[in-house]
Scaffold this motif. Structure first.
Motif, PDB file in Angstrom:
ATOM      1  N   VAL A   3      37.138 -37.918  17.970  1.00  0.00           N
ATOM      2  CA  VAL A   3      38.497 -37.914  17.425  1.00  0.00           C
ATOM      3  C   VAL A   3      39.245 -39.202  17.756  1.00  0.00           C
ATOM      4  O   VAL A   3      38.806 -39.998  18.584  1.00  0.00           O
ATOM      5  CB  VAL A   3      39.296 -36.699  17.958  1.00  0.00           C
ATOM      6  CG1 VAL A   3      38.645 -35.396  17.507  1.00  0.00           C
ATOM      7  CG2 VAL A   3      39.408 -36.741  19.478  1.00  0.00           C
ATOM      8  N   ASP A   4      40.380 -39.356  17.081  1.00  0.00           N
ATOM      9  CA  ASP A   4      41.244 -40.522  17.284  1.00  0.00           C
ATOM     10  C   ASP A   4      42.500 -40.168  18.070  1.00  0.00           C
ATOM     11  O   ASP A   4      43.286 -41.052  18.418  1.00  0.00           O
ATOM     12  CB  ASP A   4      41.647 -41.094  15.916  1.00  0.00           C
ATOM     13  CG  ASP A   4      40.445 -41.367  15.036  1.00  0.00           C
ATOM     14  OD1 ASP A   4      39.703 -42.314  15.338  1.00  0.00           O
ATOM     15  OD2 ASP A   4      40.240 -40.621  14.058  1.00  0.00           O
ATOM     16  N   ASP A   5      42.677 -38.884  18.320  1.00  0.00           N
ATOM     17  CA  ASP A   5      43.867 -38.387  19.012  1.00  0.00           C
ATOM     18  C   ASP A   5      43.515 -37.014  19.576  1.00  0.00           C
ATOM     19  O   ASP A   5      42.686 -36.305  18.994  1.00  0.00           O
ATOM     20  CB  ASP A   5      45.034 -38.295  18.012  1.00  0.00           C
ATOM     21  CG  ASP A   5      46.361 -37.912  18.654  1.00  0.00           C
ATOM     22  OD1 ASP A   5      46.488 -38.063  19.879  1.00  0.00           O
ATOM     23  OD2 ASP A   5      47.266 -37.470  17.916  1.00  0.00           O
ATOM     24  N   PHE A   6      44.114 -36.649  20.715  1.00  0.00           N
ATOM     25  CA  PHE A   6      43.868 -35.322  21.265  1.00  0.00           C
ATOM     26  C   PHE A   6      45.173 -34.769  21.818  1.00  0.00           C
ATOM     27  O   PHE A   6      45.864 -35.439  22.591  1.00  0.00           O
ATOM     28  CB  PHE A   6      42.806 -35.358  22.375  1.00  0.00           C
ATOM     29  CG  PHE A   6      42.218 -34.002  22.648  1.00  0.00           C
ATOM     30  CD1 PHE A   6      40.978 -33.663  22.140  1.00  0.00           C
ATOM     31  CD2 PHE A   6      42.907 -33.049  23.381  1.00  0.00           C
ATOM     32  CE1 PHE A   6      40.436 -32.396  22.363  1.00  0.00           C
ATOM     33  CE2 PHE A   6      42.396 -31.795  23.611  1.00  0.00           C
ATOM     34  CZ  PHE A   6      41.149 -31.460  23.097  1.00  0.00           C
ATOM     35  N   ILE A   7      45.481 -33.523  21.431  1.00  0.00           N
ATOM     36  CA  ILE A   7      46.738 -32.877  21.803  1.00  0.00           C
ATOM     37  C   ILE A   7      46.445 -31.639  22.637  1.00  0.00           C
ATOM     38  O   ILE A   7      45.633 -30.793  22.252  1.00  0.00           O
ATOM     39  CB  ILE A   7      47.538 -32.477  20.548  1.00  0.00           C
ATOM     40  CG1 ILE A   7      47.876 -33.714  19.719  1.00  0.00           C
ATOM     41  CG2 ILE A   7      48.798 -31.707  20.926  1.00  0.00           C
ATOM     42  CD1 ILE A   7      48.332 -33.387  18.304  1.00  0.00           C
ATOM     43  N   VAL A   8      47.110 -31.538  23.780  1.00  0.00           N
ATOM     44  CA  VAL A   8      47.006 -30.341  24.613  1.00  0.00           C
ATOM     45  C   VAL A   8      48.391 -29.700  24.703  1.00  0.00           C
ATOM     46  O   VAL A   8      49.338 -30.323  25.193  1.00  0.00           O
ATOM     47  CB  VAL A   8      46.506 -30.657  26.030  1.00  0.00           C
ATOM     48  CG1 VAL A   8      46.300 -29.360  26.812  1.00  0.00           C
ATOM     49  CG2 VAL A   8      45.211 -31.461  25.981  1.00  0.00           C
ATOM     50  N   ILE A  47      44.769 -25.579  24.065  1.00  0.00           N
ATOM     51  CA  ILE A  47      45.917 -25.078  24.805  1.00  0.00           C
ATOM     52  C   ILE A  47      45.501 -24.870  26.257  1.00  0.00           C
ATOM     53  O   ILE A  47      44.311 -24.708  26.557  1.00  0.00           O
ATOM     54  CB  ILE A  47      46.479 -23.766  24.215  1.00  0.00           C
ATOM     55  CG1 ILE A  47      45.445 -22.629  24.324  1.00  0.00           C
ATOM     56  CG2 ILE A  47      46.894 -23.975  22.764  1.00  0.00           C
ATOM     57  CD1 ILE A  47      45.985 -21.263  23.886  1.00  0.00           C
ATOM     58  N   ALA A  48      46.475 -24.887  27.160  1.00  0.00           N
ATOM     59  CA  ALA A  48      46.153 -24.761  28.588  1.00  0.00           C
ATOM     60  C   ALA A  48      47.294 -24.079  29.324  1.00  0.00           C
ATOM     61  O   ALA A  48      48.464 -24.399  29.122  1.00  0.00           O
ATOM     62  CB  ALA A  48      45.906 -26.138  29.200  1.00  0.00           C
ATOM     63  N   ARG A  49      46.914 -23.154  30.186  1.00  0.00           N
ATOM     64  CA  ARG A  49      47.866 -22.528  31.099  1.00  0.00           C
ATOM     65  C   ARG A  49      47.102 -21.935  32.287  1.00  0.00           C
ATOM     66  O   ARG A  49      46.126 -21.211  32.086  1.00  0.00           O
ATOM     67  CB  ARG A  49      48.668 -21.422  30.401  1.00  0.00           C
ATOM     68  CG  ARG A  49      49.819 -20.885  31.249  1.00  0.00           C
ATOM     69  CD  ARG A  49      50.434 -19.635  30.648  1.00  0.00           C
ATOM     70  NE  ARG A  49      51.691 -19.286  31.279  1.00  0.00           N
ATOM     71  CZ  ARG A  49      52.292 -18.093  31.166  1.00  0.00           C
ATOM     72  NH1 ARG A  49      51.743 -17.136  30.418  1.00  0.00           N
ATOM     73  NH2 ARG A  49      53.438 -17.853  31.773  1.00  0.00           N
ATOM     74  N   ASN A  50      47.517 -22.270  33.480  1.00  0.00           N
ATOM     75  CA  ASN A  50      46.869 -21.755  34.695  1.00  0.00           C
ATOM     76  C   ASN A  50      45.351 -21.963  34.681  1.00  0.00           C
ATOM     77  O   ASN A  50      44.584 -21.106  35.111  1.00  0.00           O
ATOM     78  CB  ASN A  50      47.185 -20.266  34.872  1.00  0.00           C
ATOM     79  CG  ASN A  50      48.652 -20.030  35.197  1.00  0.00           C
ATOM     80  OD1 ASN A  50      49.302 -20.852  35.834  1.00  0.00           O
ATOM     81  ND2 ASN A  50      49.176 -18.903  34.740  1.00  0.00           N
ATOM     82  N   VAL A  51      44.932 -23.130  34.220  1.00  0.00           N
ATOM     83  CA  VAL A  51      43.494 -23.386  34.106  1.00  0.00           C
ATOM     84  C   VAL A  51      42.850 -23.673  35.460  1.00  0.00           C
ATOM     85  O   VAL A  51      41.649 -23.479  35.632  1.00  0.00           O
ATOM     86  CB  VAL A  51      43.218 -24.549  33.136  1.00  0.00           C
ATOM     87  CG1 VAL A  51      43.681 -24.198  31.735  1.00  0.00           C
ATOM     88  CG2 VAL A  51      43.858 -25.844  33.616  1.00  0.00           C
ATOM     89  N   ILE A  52      43.634 -24.133  36.429  1.00  0.00           N
ATOM     90  CA  ILE A  52      43.078 -24.398  37.760  1.00  0.00           C
ATOM     91  C   ILE A  52      42.813 -23.086  38.483  1.00  0.00           C
ATOM     92  O   ILE A  52      41.752 -22.869  39.062  1.00  0.00           O
ATOM     93  CB  ILE A  52      44.037 -25.290  38.578  1.00  0.00           C
ATOM     94  CG1 ILE A  52      44.229 -26.637  37.886  1.00  0.00           C
ATOM     95  CG2 ILE A  52      43.510 -25.483  39.990  1.00  0.00           C
ATOM     96  CD1 ILE A  52      45.284 -27.508  38.543  1.00  0.00           C
ATOM     97  N   ILE A 112      51.945 -31.724  24.927  1.00  0.00           N
ATOM     98  CA  ILE A 112      53.215 -31.153  24.479  1.00  0.00           C
ATOM     99  C   ILE A 112      53.480 -29.940  25.374  1.00  0.00           C
ATOM    100  O   ILE A 112      52.600 -29.118  25.603  1.00  0.00           O
ATOM    101  CB  ILE A 112      53.215 -30.773  22.980  1.00  0.00           C
ATOM    102  CG1 ILE A 112      52.140 -29.726  22.666  1.00  0.00           C
ATOM    103  CG2 ILE A 112      53.020 -31.997  22.106  1.00  0.00           C
ATOM    104  CD1 ILE A 112      52.260 -29.166  21.253  1.00  0.00           C
ATOM    105  N   ASP A 113      54.677 -29.866  25.911  1.00  0.00           N
ATOM    106  CA  ASP A 113      55.030 -28.787  26.842  1.00  0.00           C
ATOM    107  C   ASP A 113      55.529 -27.575  26.069  1.00  0.00           C
ATOM    108  O   ASP A 113      56.366 -27.699  25.167  1.00  0.00           O
ATOM    109  CB  ASP A 113      56.107 -29.272  27.809  1.00  0.00           C
ATOM    110  CG  ASP A 113      55.591 -30.357  28.740  1.00  0.00           C
ATOM    111  OD1 ASP A 113      54.685 -30.068  29.534  1.00  0.00           O
ATOM    112  OD2 ASP A 113      56.084 -31.511  28.653  1.00  0.00           O
TER     113      ASP A 113
END
Length: 295
Positions: A29-34, A7-12, A64-65
């Motif tokens: 992995v074969d797929d990556f979801i953030v 998951i990611a939020r305000n990572v910068i 995914i948002d």
């Protein structure tokens, strides 16, 4: 098929090493979801642009948002809610899910052990997850925490089952009925860099993080109004002698602050000092919290 998630939020704004975190998992992995939450910085574009610079042999990073519920300010529960959104997007045909947090990395030297364990236990219904060991870096890339405040192990690889979900503040996983997962320990580490940032960036992270746990009154009294984080408040550190994941090399080379400490000096009360001595002498952590069942 294996899938990675984060998951990611305000990572910068808080200078999370999320590029390194994601890239450290992609070879496995074969797929990556953030799951990218609504941010005050350019987090979404940053994540999207990682596809342009990653190794072409690695899978695409899918976004995914999401929108974080900022009213969930008890126990970091929103972190688990967001992690479960990423988990829900994992294709049903996947066997394993590798979860990495935005300040964690896997080491390329551990890939064979991780891959072997996923192959060995893929069809074993008694094994719900794999337990990894931890190295917690503090202040700089030269020191690791070695006291009881740092957890030694956690689940970072789980079977792709719809009855498993992120637990509490997303440190680990459990079944929906709150039953602990049965896990196999493996000889692989998670390198945790959440406490290695420029003091100003660390202060930004602390302000973001504590808002997920505490109310405004606590924030005003204990967190806000500081220009930079004080790394001097620590009980026990050891000098780190090993290597770092190769993907971290660039970030380590551009470190722009100094942190020095005498690792022989300890800041313990009597009870903590005894428990520290006992653990170092006998290799046993008395009363250790374990959010899993080792089989």
């Amino acid at each position: 098929m294996n899938v990675g998630i984060t998951i990611a939020r305000n990572v910068i704004k808080a200078d999370y090493p999320i590029k390194e975190a994601i890239f450290s998992v992609l070879p496995l992995v074969d797929d990556f979801i953030v799951a990218v939450g609504n941010s005050d910085d350019d987090t979404r574009n940053y994540i999207a642009q990682l596809n342009e610079i990653k190794d072409p042999s690695w899978p695409e990073i899918r976004i995914i948002d999401t929108v974080w519920d900022d009213n969930l300010r008890e126990g970091g529960r929103v972190l688990a809610v967001e992690t479960n959104k990423a988990l829900a997007a994992v294709p049903r045909e996947a066997t394993w899910v590798i979860y990495i947090q935005a300040d964690e990395c896997l080491h390329q030297e551990d890939y064979p052990a991780i891959q072997a364990a996923m192959n060995t236990y893929a069809q074993d219904e008694q094994v719900h997850g794999l337990l990894l060991k931890y190295k917690h870096f503090y202040g700089s890339y030269d020191y690791v925490g070695d006291s009881r405040r740092w957890y030694r192990n956690e689940i970072r690889i789980i079977k792709n089952r719809r009855d498993i979900s992120s637990w509490k503040d997303a440190q680990g996983f459990r079944f929906f009925n709150e039953q602990k997962l049965q896990v196999k320990p493996i000889n692989a580490y998670v390198y945790h860099y959440g406490w290695v940032k420029h003091p100003k960036a660390q202060q930004q992270k602390q302000e973001q993080f504590h808002r997920l746990w505490h109310d405004d009154q606590f924030m005003q009294k204990n967190v806000l109004g500081k220009d930079s984080f004080d790394y001097g408040v620590v009980d026990s550190l050891q000098h780190y002698q090993g290597s770092h994941p190769a993907i971290m090399s660039e970030r380590i080379n551009r470190i722009n602050w100094k942190f020095e400490v005498d690792p022989t000096r300890k800041n313990f009360g009597f009870k903590a000092a005894f428990l520290y001595w006992f653990e170092k002498t006998f290799g046993v952590r008395i009363g250790e919290y374990k959010n899993y069942k080792i089989i």
